[in-house]
Scaffold this motif. Structure first.
Motif, PDB file in Angstrom:
ATOM      1  N   UNK A  65      48.665  30.697  48.107  1.00  0.00           N
ATOM      2  CA  UNK A  65      49.648  30.722  47.024  1.00  0.00           C
ATOM      3  C   UNK A  65      49.210  31.597  45.866  1.00  0.00           C
ATOM      4  N   UNK A  66      47.906  31.568  45.562  1.00  0.00           N
ATOM      5  CA  UNK A  66      47.379  32.406  44.480  1.00  0.00           C
ATOM      6  C   UNK A  66      47.506  33.880  44.812  1.00  0.00           C
ATOM      7  N   UNK A  67      47.176  34.246  46.031  1.00  0.00           N
ATOM      8  CA  UNK A  67      47.305  35.645  46.451  1.00  0.00           C
ATOM      9  C   UNK A  67      48.763  36.089  46.455  1.00  0.00           C
ATOM     10  N   UNK A  68      49.649  35.213  46.933  1.00  0.00           N
ATOM     11  CA  UNK A  68      51.067  35.561  46.962  1.00  0.00           C
ATOM     12  C   UNK A  68      51.614  35.742  45.553  1.00  0.00           C
ATOM     13  N   UNK A  78      42.186  32.927  37.969  1.00  0.00           N
ATOM     14  CA  UNK A  78      42.160  31.565  37.463  1.00  0.00           C
ATOM     15  C   UNK A  78      43.501  31.107  36.935  1.00  0.00           C
ATOM     16  N   UNK A  79      44.208  31.993  36.254  1.00  0.00           N
ATOM     17  CA  UNK A  79      45.524  31.636  35.718  1.00  0.00           C
ATOM     18  C   UNK A  79      46.525  31.459  36.851  1.00  0.00           C
ATOM     19  N   UNK A  80      46.471  32.330  37.843  1.00  0.00           N
ATOM     20  CA  UNK A  80      47.393  32.197  38.976  1.00  0.00           C
ATOM     21  C   UNK A  80      47.138  30.918  39.753  1.00  0.00           C
ATOM     22  N   UNK A 177      38.675  27.608  43.447  1.00  0.00           N
ATOM     23  CA  UNK A 177      38.311  28.189  42.159  1.00  0.00           C
ATOM     24  C   UNK A 177      37.275  29.296  42.310  1.00  0.00           C
ATOM     25  N   UNK A 178      36.251  29.079  43.107  1.00  0.00           N
ATOM     26  CA  UNK A 178      35.189  30.073  43.296  1.00  0.00           C
ATOM     27  C   UNK A 178      34.820  30.171  44.765  1.00  0.00           C
TER      28      UNK A 178
END
Length: 356
Positions: A65-68, A78-80, A177-178
């Protein structure tokens, strides 16, 4: 004893093995004992290991989801990730808030309906001479319907498996997160010459798992919504809860569809023969459309695994490890598939055999 006499013993002891053949056999025995101990340790710790694997899969979903989101919003990772987590929490809270009362009532009604319908079916089998007696009927009813009763009970109370789900969410959040920190740490445990190969394999596994989970979530959402709409149009009671259960159980291909079908038919016949037949028709229409249209389309864009292999892995892992193994069978098979494909790309490996 003289004070200037050497204190270090230099004569051979019983722990020294000078024969090369004996040393080779001891090394082989040590390797086999280590493998046996590792296997026994995995068997003893299989439940926490599966929880960790569930956390990894949840982290992959968050990472996907973050990459999309990064394709549309050029924001820091981090914000995404925070946006994705807040959106997921908002969706869950909103769903529970808007439909919580209705879901609770329908879940209780569904459980009672399943038990009543199961008892009626077993009594009919007994009247036909296919069941021994009333005591055995009650025992079989409790065993056969106990898992379904627990499923709806967990859904209505929201307390079942709470600790496990919380641990999976926490592990997945920290990994998302990391992710590079944990990847580098795992590579550090490997020999230097194996680290680049491990990095390539991990990257491919992550890519495959992101596509697999994206297709799985899309299929769950589509199947749940389609079932809810179709059952509502057919007049089947508790259409909303059946749609949600169908979508959730769609995470477990093949077996999940079978369980959701049994629920539909039982609830349908509780409202009448005509409604029960309509529920059967809805089940076959939804599953046919999902199996011949949606799944092939999604599989072309994600991971195409043979259905027999998937079902066999589900049966095997479900028998060995319970519901966790059943739910995680697809991801485990997908990761093994990626590892074997990568190994085949490297060609046959040389095996060095020591001379006798």
């Amino acid at each position: 004893m003289a004070e200037n006499e050497p204190r270090t013993v230099t004569t051979p002891g019983p722990s020294e093995v000078h024969d090369p053949a004996v040393r080779a056999e001891i090394r082989k025995a040590f390797i086999w004992l280590s493998m046996t101990g590792t296997f026994a340790l995995v068997v003893l710790l299989i439940q926490p290991l599966l929880l960790i694997l569930g956390g990894i899969i949840f982290a992959i979903i968050l990472d996907g989801g973050t990459r999309l989101l990064g394709r549309a919003l050029p924001l820091p990772r981090g914000i995404r990730l925070l946006i994705v987590v807040l959106a997921a929490i908002g969706f869950l809270v909103g769903t529970v808030y808007l439909t919580g009362v209705e879901l609770g009532q329908q879940a209780t009604q569904l459980r009672e309906t399943i038990v009543v319908q199961g008892d009626a079916f077993l009594k009919w089998l007994s009247s036909m001479g296919l069941m021994p007696g009333n005591d055995d009927i009650k025992t079989l009813a409790r065993e056969a319907l106990g898992s379904l009763g627990r499923l709806t009970s967990y859904l209505s109370t929201a307390f079942g498996a709470l600790t496990s789900l919380f641990m999976i969410a926490v592990i997945g959040l920290f990994l998302a997160m990391e992710p590079r920190i944990y990847e580098r740490g795992f590579q550090w445990l490997l020999p230097t010459e194996k680290r680049e190969e491990a990095r390539i394999t991990f990257d491919r596994m992550g890519f495959t798992m992101r596509r697999l989970m994206a297709g799985r979530l899309f299929g769950m959402f589509f199947e749940g919504v389609l079932t809810w709409i179709a059952l509502s149009l057919a007049g089947v009671p508790m259409a909303l809860i059946l749609g949600i259960l169908t979508g959730v159980l769609a995470f477990i291909p093949n077996i999940g569809a079978f369980i959701s079908g049994l629920l539909m038919v039982a609830v349908g016949f509780s409202a009448g023969v005509e409604t029960g037949l309509l529920a059967i028709a809805v089940y076959f229409v939804v599953q046919t459309f999902d199996g011949y249209v949606m799944i092939p389309l999604v599989a072309k864009q994600t991971v195409d695994m043979p259905p027999a292999l998937t079902l066999g892995a589900q049966i095997l892992l479900g028998t060995l490890f319970g519901i966790y193994g059943l739910a995680l069978a697809d991801p485990i098979v997908a990761m093994i598939k990626v590892a074997l494909e990568r190994r085949s790309e490297r060609g046959p490996q040389r095996v060095l055999i020591a001379p006798p």
